[in-house]
Design a protein around this motif. Structure first.
Motif, short mmCIF file in Angstrom:
data_model
loop_
_atom_site.label_atom_id
_atom_site.label_comp_id
_atom_site.label_asym_id
_atom_site.label_seq_id
_atom_site.Cartn_x
_atom_site.Cartn_y
_atom_site.Cartn_z
N GLY A 34 0.80 -1.22 0.00
CA GLY A 34 0.00 0.00 0.00
C GLY A 34 0.83 1.28 0.00
N PHE A 35 0.34 2.23 0.81
CA PHE A 35 0.94 3.55 0.84
C PHE A 35 2.40 3.51 1.29
CE2 PHE A 35 2.00 7.37 3.31
CZ PHE A 35 1.89 8.33 2.29
N ALA A 36 2.70 2.68 2.28
CA ALA A 36 4.08 2.61 2.80
C ALA A 36 5.05 2.18 1.70
CB ALA A 36 4.16 1.66 3.98
N ARG A 37 4.65 1.20 0.89
CA ARG A 37 5.52 0.74 -0.20
C ARG A 37 5.71 1.84 -1.25
NH1 ARG A 37 6.89 -4.47 -2.43
NH2 ARG A 37 7.55 -4.18 -4.56
N ASP A 38 4.62 2.50 -1.62
CA ASP A 38 4.72 3.61 -2.58
C ASP A 38 5.62 4.72 -2.05
OD1 ASP A 38 2.99 2.24 -4.23
OD2 ASP A 38 1.22 3.35 -3.57
N PHE A 39 5.47 5.03 -0.77
CA PHE A 39 6.29 6.06 -0.14
C PHE A 39 7.77 5.68 -0.16
CE2 PHE A 39 8.30 7.95 3.62
CZ PHE A 39 8.02 9.29 3.38
#
Length: 106
Positions: A34-39
């Motif tokens: 999710g967001f953590a991976r994209d970040f």
């Protein structure tokens, strides 16, 4: 070499190494989604942009667009690299373009 300089180099070494190793230690064995991976994936790009863009736009301390060989060489090298996925050719092209524009514009 003074003690203060040695302490500064040692502290900066620890901070730099820690910043590189900490994510590996925190996320070891975990599947980040999710967001953590994209970040995490976008952090290196953002850091590179934060370091490079100000130098391309303000090489002398003020914003220069027209007679700026740094900016034009950067733009042309970016476009070249989008179509020719060879790192060595991209570096060679960028250096050549900058050299030519530096002679032409300045």
């Amino acid at each position: 070499m003074s003690i203060q300089l040695l302490e500064t180099v040692l502290l900066m070494t620890i901070v730099t190494y820690g910043a590189r190793v900490l994510p590996f230690l925190l996320f070891k064995g975990r599947n980040v989604k999710g967001f953590a991976r994209d970040f995490i994936e976008l952090v290196p790009i953002a850091l590179l942009a934060a370091l490079v863009v100000p130098e391309l736009v303000t090489p002398s301390g003020t914003i220069v667009v027209v007679n700026n060989p740094f900016l034009w060489a950067g733009i042309l090298t970016f476009l070249f690299s989008k179509f020719v996925p060879n790192l060595f050719l991209g570096i060679l092209f960028g250096m050549s373009v900058f050299w030519g524009l530096d002679k032409l514009l300045v």
